[in-house]
Structure formats: structure tokens, C-alpha cells
Design a protein around this motif. Sequence first.
Motif, PDB file in Angstrom:
ATOM      1  N   ARG A 101       1.035  -1.147  -0.035  1.00 31.26           N
ATOM      2  CA  ARG A 101      -0.074   0.025   0.016  1.00 31.26           C
ATOM      3  C   ARG A 101       0.933   1.063  -0.017  1.00 31.26           C
ATOM      4  O   ARG A 101       2.010   1.229   0.839  1.00 31.26           O
ATOM      5  CB  ARG A 101      -0.757  -0.140   1.311  1.00 31.26           C
ATOM      6  CG  ARG A 101      -1.800  -1.117   1.369  1.00 31.26           C
ATOM      7  CD  ARG A 101      -2.415  -1.201   2.735  1.00 31.26           C
ATOM      8  NE  ARG A 101      -3.270   0.453   2.890  1.00 31.26           N
ATOM      9  CZ  ARG A 101      -4.514   0.300   2.844  1.00 31.26           C
ATOM     10  NH1 ARG A 101      -5.394  -0.888   2.799  1.00 31.26           N
ATOM     11  NH2 ARG A 101      -5.254   1.405   2.933  1.00 31.26           N
TER      12      ARG A 101
ATOM     13  N   ASP B 234       0.453   4.961   1.250  1.00 27.72           N
ATOM     14  CA  ASP B 234      -0.581   5.602   2.072  1.00 27.72           C
ATOM     15  C   ASP B 234      -0.251   7.353   1.986  1.00 27.72           C
ATOM     16  O   ASP B 234      -0.142   8.044   2.955  1.00 27.72           O
ATOM     17  CB  ASP B 234      -0.670   5.373   3.446  1.00 27.72           C
ATOM     18  CG  ASP B 234      -1.052   3.877   3.340  1.00 27.72           C
ATOM     19  OD1 ASP B 234      -1.917   3.442   2.836  1.00 27.72           O
ATOM     20  OD2 ASP B 234      -0.716   3.305   4.337  1.00 27.72           O
TER      21      ASP B 234
ATOM     22  N   SER C 137      -4.110   8.959   2.215  1.00 29.33           N
ATOM     23  CA  SER C 137      -4.851   8.450   3.069  1.00 29.33           C
ATOM     24  C   SER C 137      -4.805   8.817   4.660  1.00 29.33           C
ATOM     25  O   SER C 137      -5.291   8.848   5.638  1.00 29.33           O
ATOM     26  CB  SER C 137      -5.002   6.907   3.000  1.00 29.33           C
ATOM     27  OG  SER C 137      -3.806   6.313   3.378  1.00 29.33           O
TER      28      SER C 137
ATOM     29  N   LEU D 241      -6.492  12.126   5.151  1.00 30.62           N
ATOM     30  CA  LEU D 241      -7.933  12.046   5.263  1.00 30.62           C
ATOM     31  C   LEU D 241      -8.537  11.177   6.498  1.00 30.62           C
ATOM     32  O   LEU D 241      -8.000  10.486   7.380  1.00 30.62           O
ATOM     33  CB  LEU D 241      -8.275  11.270   4.165  1.00 30.62           C
ATOM     34  CG  LEU D 241      -7.815  11.536   2.722  1.00 30.62           C
ATOM     35  CD1 LEU D 241      -8.093  10.628   1.644  1.00 30.62           C
ATOM     36  CD2 LEU D 241      -8.185  12.871   2.458  1.00 30.62           C
TER      37      LEU D 241
ATOM     38  N   ASP E  52     -11.250   9.353   8.689  1.00 28.48           N
ATOM     39  CA  ASP E  52     -11.294   7.619   8.722  1.00 28.48           C
ATOM     40  C   ASP E  52     -12.346   7.436   7.794  1.00 28.48           C
ATOM     41  O   ASP E  52     -12.520   6.372   7.215  1.00 28.48           O
ATOM     42  CB  ASP E  52     -11.446   7.154  10.221  1.00 28.48           C
ATOM     43  CG  ASP E  52     -10.237   7.230  11.037  1.00 28.48           C
ATOM     44  OD1 ASP E  52      -9.107   7.366  10.500  1.00 28.48           O
ATOM     45  OD2 ASP E  52     -10.481   7.229  12.141  1.00 28.48           O
TER      46      ASP E  52
ATOM     47  N   ASN F 148     -11.496   7.153   4.418  1.00 23.83           N
ATOM     48  CA  ASN F 148     -10.562   6.332   4.129  1.00 23.83           C
ATOM     49  C   ASN F 148     -11.394   4.933   4.266  1.00 23.83           C
ATOM     50  O   ASN F 148     -11.144   3.955   3.380  1.00 23.83           O
ATOM     51  CB  ASN F 148      -9.384   6.182   5.095  1.00 23.83           C
ATOM     52  CG  ASN F 148      -8.465   6.936   5.031  1.00 23.83           C
ATOM     53  OD1 ASN F 148      -7.821   7.202   3.816  1.00 23.83           O
ATOM     54  ND2 ASN F 148      -7.824   7.559   6.118  1.00 23.83           N
TER      55      ASN F 148
ATOM     56  N   LEU G 233     -13.121   4.898   0.686  1.00 25.98           N
ATOM     57  CA  LEU G 233     -12.001   4.656  -0.356  1.00 25.98           C
ATOM     58  C   LEU G 233     -11.606   3.206  -0.482  1.00 25.98           C
ATOM     59  O   LEU G 233     -11.399   2.519  -1.359  1.00 25.98           O
ATOM     60  CB  LEU G 233     -10.825   5.435  -0.107  1.00 25.98           C
ATOM     61  CG  LEU G 233     -10.932   7.020  -0.693  1.00 25.98           C
ATOM     62  CD1 LEU G 233      -9.864   7.633  -0.163  1.00 25.98           C
ATOM     63  CD2 LEU G 233     -11.031   7.012  -2.010  1.00 25.98           C
ATOM     64  N   ASP G 234     -11.345   2.547   0.724  1.00 27.96           N
ATOM     65  CA  ASP G 234     -11.012   1.070   0.995  1.00 27.96           C
ATOM     66  C   ASP G 234     -12.040   0.264   0.279  1.00 27.96           C
ATOM     67  O   ASP G 234     -11.859  -0.794  -0.487  1.00 27.96           O
ATOM     68  CB  ASP G 234     -10.843   0.719   2.384  1.00 27.96           C
ATOM     69  CG  ASP G 234     -10.335  -0.694   2.605  1.00 27.96           C
ATOM     70  OD1 ASP G 234      -9.202  -0.964   1.686  1.00 27.96           O
ATOM     71  OD2 ASP G 234     -10.747  -1.454   3.179  1.00 27.96           O
TER      72      ASP G 234
END
Length: 158
Positions: free
Chosen positions: A75, A77, A80, A83, A85, A88, A91-92
Motif C-alpha cells: 500500500r 498511503d 490516506s 484523510l 477515517d 478512508n 475509499l477502501d
Amino acid sequence: MSKPSQQARLIFSFGEALGALALCLMVAHISIDVALQALIDLPLRGTSEIVSEIYMPFVVFGALAAVQDRREEIRVDLVSIILPDRINAMLDRLVQALVLVAALWLAWHTGEQALRAMMIGERIELGTFAVASWPGKLILPFAFAFLALSAAVRAMRP
């Protein structure tokens, strides 16, 4: 953890175990080849082809879904970390949806190729003998289907 999630983890662990078994067999095969070459100047024929066509696909793709499920994938990050939670999490889920679609597409196409290779008995000719190359192709559709399942399970987690 929910029952479907536990069952999915069992499937991912099976893929991971196949990859680990292939790794152990590959190490043993290469070790025997090297020992025979060093001791009696008689290497095993086709070792590099068997390693690359049979063992490596299982080693590389066997644990793919388990890695994804444990969030151990690579990953980056950069954005993220700044940003909230909630963003995030959204987005996840979006990324998991994209992984799901891509993995299903790859499972379908690699499945077609694996079936075609199996039907024609695809092999690599090595002088006086041949090595079947289709078994290593069979792991790909399963690995990508397991990856799709992993993405779906992960997207449904709170």
C-alpha cells in the motif's frame, strides 16, 4: 467474525498452504538437482522448466487472497494518512470493489486459458521427454477467484 468470513479464511488458508507446499517441493527439487550435479555430475533434466512452469505459479499466486485478507498487500498511503477515517473507509470499499471486478475478470480469462491448455495437454518438450505445463496454469483462475472473494469479504467488514 461471521461464519462466511471464517469459511472464506479457511479457503484463503488452503491457497496459502498450497503455495507453501509448492515452495518446499521447489526447494527440495532444486537442492536434489544441485546435489546430483555437484556429487556425480548428473543434474536432473528440466529442473528450471519444472520450477518456472509448475512450482512458481503456486508459490506466487497461492497466498494472494490470504495476503489481501490480512491487509498485508503493498500500500502507498500518501493521501490516506491525512484523510478522515470515514473517507478512508469509503475509499477502501471502492478499492475492494475495483479489486473484485478485476479479479473476477482475471479469473474468467485465466480459467479459459487453463482449460484450453489442459484440453490440448500443453507441455514443454525437453529433448527426449516433455514436462506438462498446464498444471501451473490451473492455479491462476482459483487464485483470482479467491482474491475476488477476499475483496468481497473485506468490503463487507465494518
